[in-house]
Each structure stands twice: as structure tokens, then as C-alpha cells.
Design a protein around this motif. Sequence first.
Motif, PDB file in Angstrom:
ATOM      1  N   ARG A   6      -7.873   3.372   5.346  1.00  0.00           N
ATOM      2  CA  ARG A   6      -8.058   2.013   4.815  1.00  0.00           C
ATOM      3  C   ARG A   6      -8.424   1.027   5.926  1.00  0.00           C
ATOM      4  O   ARG A   6      -7.697   0.878   6.918  1.00  0.00           O
TER       5      ARG A   6
ATOM      6  N   TYR B  42       0.801  -1.228   0.000  1.00  0.00           N
ATOM      7  CA  TYR B  42       0.000   0.000   0.000  1.00  0.00           C
ATOM      8  C   TYR B  42       0.835   1.279   0.000  1.00  0.00           C
ATOM      9  O   TYR B  42       0.297   2.360  -0.248  1.00  0.00           O
TER      10      TYR B  42
ATOM     11  N   ASP C 262      -2.666   4.434   4.062  1.00  0.00           N
ATOM     12  CA  ASP C 262      -3.816   5.296   3.803  1.00  0.00           C
ATOM     13  C   ASP C 262      -3.482   6.290   2.688  1.00  0.00           C
ATOM     14  O   ASP C 262      -2.351   6.333   2.205  1.00  0.00           O
TER      15      ASP C 262
ATOM     16  N   TRP D 178     -12.564   3.657   4.777  1.00  0.00           N
ATOM     17  CA  TRP D 178     -12.413   3.239   3.386  1.00  0.00           C
ATOM     18  C   TRP D 178     -12.432   1.717   3.262  1.00  0.00           C
ATOM     19  O   TRP D 178     -11.460   1.037   3.542  1.00  0.00           O
TER      20      TRP D 178
ATOM     21  N   TRP E  90     -11.761   0.007  -1.214  1.00  0.00           N
ATOM     22  CA  TRP E  90     -10.497  -0.279  -1.891  1.00  0.00           C
ATOM     23  C   TRP E  90     -10.411  -1.758  -2.261  1.00  0.00           C
ATOM     24  O   TRP E  90      -9.681  -2.133  -3.190  1.00  0.00           O
TER      25      TRP E  90
END
Length: 302
Positions: A223, A19, A99, A129, A132
Motif C-alpha cells: 500500500r 488498514y 498491506d 498498490w 486502494w
Amino acid sequence: MQRAPLFSVITPFLNVGPYLAEAIESVLAQTFDDWELLLVDDGSTDQGSAVARSYAQAHPDRIRVLEHPGHANLGISASRNLGRRHARGIWLASLDGDDVLHTGKLEEQARIVAAHPEVGLVMGAYRMWYSWRPEAREPDRLIRIGAPEDTVIHPPRLLELLYPLGQGTSPSMNGVLVRADVAEKVGGWEDSFRNAYEDQAFLTKLYLVTPAYVSSSCWDDYRQRPGSCTEVDLSGAGYHRHRRRYLEWFETYLKDRGLADGRAWQDLQRALLPYRPSVATRAKRAGRRALGWVARRIGARR
């Protein structure tokens, strides 16, 4: 010597290699470009370290990689503090390594601090979130801070309004902006909080000393994923263990500064009640200890 940027974005990361590039790209995509990015490697053992180095090599004037001696894992607070000590910016922004920031985040915050020079802290809403992941079933959720919005709030009002002492929601650190000299004044993050409640310990210190601007804008995507530190450390009984530790730390913090009075102290004592025995329970324990002492004395005389 390079001119100090307005913003230093501090990104601690630990094994979030899949990420991290997306987080970094969200900073590169900002519509406001007076920033530097400090990537703080907290002892990663995955590809995150290589990802960070590759971006620093591609953008040596904007991005730096930092790490603890011996590539040690010292926790998120110590990592944020490492970034803080190396930051050149007037304001410190945060972004966790998994994030992302919305593209206008820094531009909007620059306008806010220009319009309100008295504030040392800025915060806004954030998005939980889930989307994703294509297979996610839970919809994304906008989380608003539980305080009056689009206004300046003076200390220590946010301490009374927001979690962990108040009823309102705490901000995401990704949306928080703090003036560097104010962060220095309160001693930065508390290194003893390695992950859970690290943000709360830092924020509650800020709530005591500086006016804050609370915005209605949403500036980041937080996230939600299995295995995150929030899920691991703040589930079930772990929640109460970490909450009690934070509350007892804050009690000591207030005592040491002669602040053991007022509304904040009263709210703290109420929050501590579930973790402390009642007067009746303490009396019973004292009675049992006294009876035990008497029994031992009688036994010794026989």
C-alpha cells in the motif's frame, strides 16, 4: 501440545488501525491453512490494538497478539524479532499491518519449499498498490526483483545483484519467506534499525548464508499512502543519512566475521565512496592539521 504449523506470519503494526483488519483478512483468506498469525503491537495508540485483540479472541487457535513490555514502541525490527521468538512455524512469513497478501501466496510458497528443500529464503515480485484509494492518479505497478527468476540462487550472488549494493530491486518483506532456523542463525533482524533499512540489514545477512528461490510470482499488495515510514524516513537528505548508516553497519558486520574481501566487500567499498572523503581531501585536511600544529608550537615559543 499443538503441532507446529508450516508458516508463522509475523505482522508488526503501529497506528495502522484503518488498514489492519484488511491485512488480517488477507491471511484468513489464504487457500493454504497450515499457518499461525502473530500480531505484534509496537505501541499503537489508535484502534489497531483493539482490532488485533478482537481477531485473536475470534481465532484463538490461529491468531495471537504480542507487545513489548509497557506497550513500548521499539521499532519494526524489534517487533519482528518479538514475533520470531514466539513463532512456532518452520518458516517465517512477514506482512506489514497496512498491506495485504494475495490469497494463493502461502500455497504457492509451500509448493516451492517442498520442491527445493535446500533453500532457506524465498522471494517474489510485488505490486505497488495505489488503487486502494479511489482518487489515486498513479496506476498500480508490478515490481520484479532484479535477479534471475524461478530458480535457486546461491550465496552471496543476491548481495551482488540486488539493492542496496547491486542494481536490482529489493523484494518486499511481505513476499519474503525465511526458514526459522536460518533466521536464528543470522540473529534475526537488527534491533538498531527501527524502521528505515531494517529489511535490508536482515536480507543482506541472509544473502550471505543461504540459497534463495526467486519467483516470478507476485504475492502481495504494498500500500502506497501518505505518512508511511518509507515516505517519512527515506525522502530527500534522509535517504543518504539512512543509506550511509546501513553501509557502515554492514562494513562492520563483514569485518567482524572475517569477510573483508571478495566481491561483496568490493561492492560495499564502492557504495561507501560518496560518503567518504577522497585521498586528496584527506591529505589536505592532514596538511591543515600539521600547519596548525606548527603554528601553535611557534606561538608557544614566543
